[in-house]
Design a protein around this motif. Structure first.
Motif, mmCIF file in Angstrom:
data_model
loop_
_atom_site.group_PDB
_atom_site.id
_atom_site.type_symbol
_atom_site.label_atom_id
_atom_site.label_comp_id
_atom_site.label_asym_id
_atom_site.label_seq_id
_atom_site.Cartn_x
_atom_site.Cartn_y
_atom_site.Cartn_z
ATOM 1 N N TRP A 105 30.193 12.850 6.195
ATOM 2 C CA TRP A 105 29.103 13.004 5.232
ATOM 3 C C TRP A 105 29.366 12.074 4.043
ATOM 4 C CZ3 TRP A 105 29.204 15.783 0.266
ATOM 5 C CH2 TRP A 105 27.917 15.990 -0.275
ATOM 6 N N GLY A 106 28.348 11.366 3.585
ATOM 7 C CA GLY A 106 28.574 10.531 2.409
ATOM 8 C C GLY A 106 27.530 9.448 2.273
ATOM 9 N N GLY A 107 27.799 8.519 1.366
ATOM 10 C CA GLY A 107 26.880 7.423 1.116
ATOM 11 C C GLY A 107 26.821 7.100 -0.368
ATOM 12 N N ARG A 108 25.754 6.400 -0.720
ATOM 13 C CA ARG A 108 25.653 5.908 -2.107
ATOM 14 C C ARG A 108 24.730 6.788 -2.926
ATOM 15 N NH1 ARG A 108 23.020 0.037 -3.444
ATOM 16 N NH2 ARG A 108 21.318 1.056 -2.325
ATOM 17 N N ILE A 109 25.158 7.086 -4.150
ATOM 18 C CA ILE A 109 24.241 7.711 -5.110
ATOM 19 C C ILE A 109 24.099 6.745 -6.277
ATOM 20 C CG2 ILE A 109 23.730 9.693 -6.577
ATOM 21 C CD1 ILE A 109 25.647 11.384 -4.934
ATOM 22 N N ILE A 110 22.839 6.378 -6.575
ATOM 23 C CA ILE A 110 22.571 5.544 -7.750
ATOM 24 C C ILE A 110 22.144 6.494 -8.856
ATOM 25 C CG2 ILE A 110 21.178 3.664 -8.698
ATOM 26 C CD1 ILE A 110 20.771 2.664 -5.836
ATOM 27 N N PHE A 111 22.868 6.463 -9.950
ATOM 28 C CA PHE A 111 22.580 7.377 -11.060
ATOM 29 C C PHE A 111 21.805 6.647 -12.153
ATOM 30 C CE2 PHE A 111 26.488 8.769 -9.027
ATOM 31 C CZ PHE A 111 26.333 10.142 -8.932
ATOM 32 N N GLY A 112 21.165 7.406 -13.033
ATOM 33 C CA GLY A 112 20.563 6.837 -14.235
ATOM 34 C C GLY A 112 21.658 6.472 -15.223
ATOM 35 N N PRO A 113 21.381 5.510 -16.143
ATOM 36 C CA PRO A 113 22.425 5.061 -17.081
ATOM 37 C C PRO A 113 23.059 6.209 -17.861
ATOM 38 C CG PRO A 113 20.511 3.639 -17.211
ATOM 39 C CD PRO A 113 20.138 4.749 -16.280
ATOM 40 N N LYS A 114 22.301 7.264 -18.138
ATOM 41 C CA LYS A 114 22.856 8.380 -18.927
ATOM 42 C C LYS A 114 23.944 9.149 -18.166
ATOM 43 C CE LYS A 114 19.342 9.433 -22.309
ATOM 44 N NZ LYS A 114 17.958 9.102 -21.950
ATOM 45 N N ASN A 173 24.563 0.444 -14.960
ATOM 46 C CA ASN A 173 24.168 1.402 -13.927
ATOM 47 C C ASN A 173 25.366 1.993 -13.207
ATOM 48 O OD1 ASN A 173 21.756 -0.845 -13.852
ATOM 49 N ND2 ASN A 173 21.080 1.279 -13.799
ATOM 50 N N PRO A 174 25.553 3.304 -13.307
ATOM 51 C CA PRO A 174 26.636 3.954 -12.569
ATOM 52 C C PRO A 174 26.235 4.267 -11.118
ATOM 53 C CG PRO A 174 25.598 5.494 -14.102
ATOM 54 C CD PRO A 174 24.837 4.212 -14.210
ATOM 55 N N VAL A 175 27.185 4.086 -10.230
ATOM 56 C CA VAL A 175 26.944 4.294 -8.790
ATOM 57 C C VAL A 175 28.182 4.966 -8.201
ATOM 58 C CG1 VAL A 175 26.634 3.078 -6.585
ATOM 59 C CG2 VAL A 175 25.583 2.160 -8.623
ATOM 60 N N SER A 176 27.978 5.882 -7.249
ATOM 61 C CA SER A 176 29.141 6.352 -6.483
ATOM 62 C C SER A 176 28.904 6.032 -5.018
ATOM 63 C CB SER A 176 29.366 7.864 -6.669
ATOM 64 O OG SER A 176 28.359 8.586 -6.007
ATOM 65 N N MET A 212 23.201 10.345 0.395
ATOM 66 C CA MET A 212 24.258 11.073 1.123
ATOM 67 C C MET A 212 23.694 11.586 2.454
ATOM 68 S SD MET A 212 26.892 11.011 -0.988
ATOM 69 C CE MET A 212 28.036 12.349 -0.736
ATOM 70 N N ILE A 213 24.316 11.171 3.541
ATOM 71 C CA ILE A 213 23.869 11.634 4.867
ATOM 72 C C ILE A 213 25.085 11.998 5.720
ATOM 73 C CG2 ILE A 213 21.699 10.330 4.972
ATOM 74 C CD1 ILE A 213 23.256 8.266 6.743
ATOM 75 N N GLN A 214 24.810 12.819 6.739
ATOM 76 C CA GLN A 214 25.863 13.087 7.725
ATOM 77 C C GLN A 214 25.569 12.204 8.936
ATOM 78 O OE1 GLN A 214 27.255 16.998 7.865
ATOM 79 N NE2 GLN A 214 27.713 16.971 10.054
ATOM 80 N N ALA A 215 26.510 11.346 9.296
ATOM 81 C CA ALA A 215 26.228 10.363 10.346
ATOM 82 C C ALA A 215 27.534 9.838 10.922
ATOM 83 C CB ALA A 215 25.428 9.204 9.736
ATOM 84 N N ILE A 258 30.420 7.176 11.754
ATOM 85 C CA ILE A 258 31.002 6.156 10.868
ATOM 86 C C ILE A 258 30.282 4.819 11.012
ATOM 87 C CG2 ILE A 258 33.104 4.735 10.672
ATOM 88 C CD1 ILE A 258 34.638 7.369 10.723
ATOM 89 N N SER A 259 29.939 4.449 12.245
ATOM 90 C CA SER A 259 29.277 3.148 12.448
ATOM 91 C C SER A 259 27.967 3.056 11.663
ATOM 92 C CB SER A 259 29.012 2.924 13.941
ATOM 93 O OG SER A 259 28.177 3.956 14.422
ATOM 94 N N GLU A 260 27.316 4.196 11.457
ATOM 95 C CA GLU A 260 26.058 4.166 10.689
ATOM 96 C C GLU A 260 26.357 4.000 9.191
ATOM 97 O OE1 GLU A 260 23.311 7.183 12.004
ATOM 98 O OE2 GLU A 260 22.199 7.035 10.106
ATOM 99 N N HIS A 261 27.396 4.680 8.705
ATOM 100 C CA HIS A 261 27.784 4.509 7.294
ATOM 101 C C HIS A 261 28.183 3.062 7.019
ATOM 102 C CE1 HIS A 261 27.683 8.709 6.024
ATOM 103 N NE2 HIS A 261 28.230 9.032 7.172
ATOM 104 N N THR A 262 28.944 2.458 7.940
ATOM 105 C CA THR A 262 29.419 1.082 7.680
ATOM 106 C C THR A 262 28.262 0.087 7.771
ATOM 107 O OG1 THR A 262 30.070 0.924 10.010
ATOM 108 C CG2 THR A 262 31.797 1.469 8.428
ATOM 109 N N ARG A 263 27.277 0.390 8.630
ATOM 110 C CA ARG A 263 26.110 -0.492 8.732
ATOM 111 C C ARG A 263 25.257 -0.374 7.463
ATOM 112 N NH1 ARG A 263 25.158 0.566 13.689
ATOM 113 N NH2 ARG A 263 25.941 -1.326 14.647
ATOM 114 N N ASN A 264 25.060 0.854 6.993
ATOM 115 C CA ASN A 264 24.305 1.048 5.740
ATOM 116 C C ASN A 264 24.981 0.333 4.583
ATOM 117 O OD1 ASN A 264 22.509 2.657 7.022
ATOM 118 N ND2 ASN A 264 23.374 4.608 6.314
ATOM 119 N N ALA A 265 26.300 0.485 4.500
ATOM 120 C CA ALA A 265 27.028 -0.141 3.384
ATOM 121 C C ALA A 265 26.921 -1.661 3.464
ATOM 122 C CB ALA A 265 28.489 0.299 3.407
ATOM 123 N N SER A 266 26.921 -2.217 4.674
ATOM 124 C CA SER A 266 26.775 -3.675 4.824
ATOM 125 C C SER A 266 25.426 -4.134 4.283
ATOM 126 C CB SER A 266 26.865 -4.079 6.300
ATOM 127 O OG SER A 266 28.145 -3.858 6.792
#
Ligand SMILES: Cc1cc2nc3c(=O)[nH]c(=O)nc-3n(C[C@H](O)[C@H](O)[C@H](O)COP(=O)(O)OP(=O)(O)OC[C@H]3O[C@@H](n4cnc5c(N)ncnc54)[C@H](O)[C@@H]3O)c2cc1C
Length: 447
Positions: free
Chosen positions: A184-193, A230-233, A261-264, A266-274
């Motif tokens: 489970w995981g992925g990118r979260i884009i947060f607001g500057p605050k 811009n903060p990102v995790s 954030m998705i459950q998937a 690993i190959s899908e997480h690495t493709r998304n990150a690419s």
């Protein structure tokens, strides 16, 4: 040849594309016999230091035709050609419901990653990705092809786990495999605050009870053109049945602009990150430093960086700069009698719990700004290390795979490890071919 960063696109006079270890052996024998010819070795080409994986007017050995990934049925090992990218590895291994310790972004190469250490999804639980290598096939300076593993050439086996291109050309990695499960995981884009709450959540994650299933990093990006921070995790939880575990604090930070954030698999997480990183090739330079976590240090480093980067970026506004500050945990050393690596951490140290390393990055479009940003990067490292020392949390370790050419990751492993690496280089490459004819990379003897 493909390179993700513009500054890596040099012009060699000859490109060699071996298909087999024997082709590499032939190339090295020829190069060794004409010792004035300089050459470079390219895996996936993702090290950002110009001249490390390519060469102007010399010979580049480009491993890209050695992309094979073999999973023997019933085998617990995945055999990976040194030109394979992580996406190739995960895609193939998952056809047998297997996975390995590897990169988190599919487009990154296996060879530089594994010989420099390698931080994977499973590093908090299972350690460095290089410790998942059970055998390296290597072409030595003599042209001889050898296998380095726990029982054969074990000194070379340890040296290749952190010593990168100082000993030979790795042609194949045999990686320990284990069952593949979705994470489970992925990118979260947060607001500057959200910057301060996100850095607090990261600090709490690192100072709280250690959770071996949390991987990833938090970044603050400064875009000079839009004058925004811009903060990102980008974080994952590798045991989704227990999610969110210690990731809870980070995932609850608000405001969020986009939650991926998705459950998937690993190959899908690495493709998304690419997809997220490949969009915009620029000139990227980076440096790193390491510190022990404390309740205040992350905020203090960020405050210093935040004060300085708009001023630095303003001087080179024509280059549309983006600055990044990333905080990330380090893996632990091999334990319980496993084969050693060369990264210098002792059995009893717990870097996975205490240590955080920084990636300090500038990306820009215009080559004319290169010298200016390199100087700024050096200054930033000096200032941040000064601050960290003042708080008493400096740690000497520099993660090689994010080290700048002006840094000394091999020296940061400590005197004992450095001596051992030098002895292995002298033993397997007595004429120093990989020291003098391969000028790119972090060198053992050009110090
Ligand atoms: C977008 C991105 C994501 C990343 N994600 C991660 C991550 O999740 N975890 C992590 O730990 N690191 C990560 N990194 C850093 C990464 O580990 C390094 O960039 C690493 O160098 C990539 O390996 P490569 O094969 O592409 O390297 P290259 O740039 O091809 O090579 C790096 C060095 O290794 C040497 N080398 C290459 N092939 C061989 C060989 N066959 N034999 C001997 N020496 C060789 C080269 O000569 C060069 O000096 C990331 C980097 C980027 C740009």
């Amino acid at each position: 040849m493909s390179y993700p960063f513009l500054q890596l696109r040099l012009h060699p006079s000859c490109i060699v594309r071996p298909r087999t270890a024997h082709d590499v052996s032939t190339a090295i024998s020829i190069l060794e016999s004409c010792n004035s010819t300089k050459f470079a070795i390219k895996g996936g080409g993702h090290n950002a230091n110009a001249g490390y994986n390519n060469i102007q007017d010399g010979v580049t050995i480009d491993m890209q035709s050695m992309k094979y990934v073999e999973v023997a049925r019933g085998d617990a090992v995945v055999r990976v050609g040194a030109g394979a990218l992580w996406q190739d590895v995960y895609d193939e291994a998952e056809t047998r419901n297997l996975t390995v310790l590897g990169g988190r972004i599919g487009v990154v190469g296996t060879a530089g990653f594994l010989t420099g250490g390698g931080i994977s999804f499973f590093s908090p639980e299972r350690g460095w990705a290089c410790d998942g290598v059970v055998n390296f096939e290597v072409v030595l300076a003599s042209g001889k092809i050898v296998s380095a593993n726990a029982t054969s050439h074990s000194d070379l086996f340890a040296a290749l786990k952190g010593g990168q291109n100082n000993f030979g050309v790795v042609t194949r990695f045999d990686l320990k495999a284990f069952p593949a499960n979705p994470i489970w995981g992925g990118r979260i884009i947060f607001g500057p605050k959200a910057t301060t709450p996100l850095l607090s959540a990261f600090t709490e994650l690192k100072t709280g009870t250690f959770d071996p299933y949390v991987a990833g990093w938090v970044t603050v990006l400064y875009n000079h053109t839009s004058a925004t921070f811009n903060p990102v995790s980008i974080m994952w939880y590798t045991k989704p049945e227990l999610k969110p575990g210690a990731l809870k604090g980070i995932t609850e930070v608000q405001p969020q602009i986009k939650n991926g954030m998705i459950q998937a698999p690993i190959s899908e997480h690495t493709r998304n990150a690419s997809r997220q990183v490949a969009a915009n090739p620029g000139r990227t330079i980076w440096a790193t430093t390491t510190f022990t976590i404390s309740p205040t240090i992350v905020h203090r480093i960020h405050a210093l960086w935040k004060d300085l980067v708009p001023e630095i970026s303003k001087q080179y506004a024509y280059a549309n700069p983006v600055a990044e500050l990333t905080f990330q945990a380090l893996p632990g050393p091999p334990r319980n009698g496993s084969s050693p690596n060369s990264l210098g951490f002792g059995q009893n140290e717990t870097p996975e719990k205490n240590l955080v390393f920084l990636q300090i990055v500038f990306t820009f479009e215009d080559a004319a700004a290169t010298d200016g940003f390199e100087e700024a990067l050096k200054d930033l490292v000096k200032l941040i290390e000064g601050l960290v020392k003042e708080e008493g949390v400096f740690h000497k370790y520099k993660y090689l795979n994010f080290g700048a050419s002006f840094q000394d990751p091999l020296g940061s492993y400590g005197e004992k490890s450095l001596m051992a690496l030098k002895n292995v280089a002298k033993k397997y490459d007595p004429a120093g071919v990989f020291q003098t004819q391969v000028p790119g990379g972090f060198k053992l003897f050009k110090r």
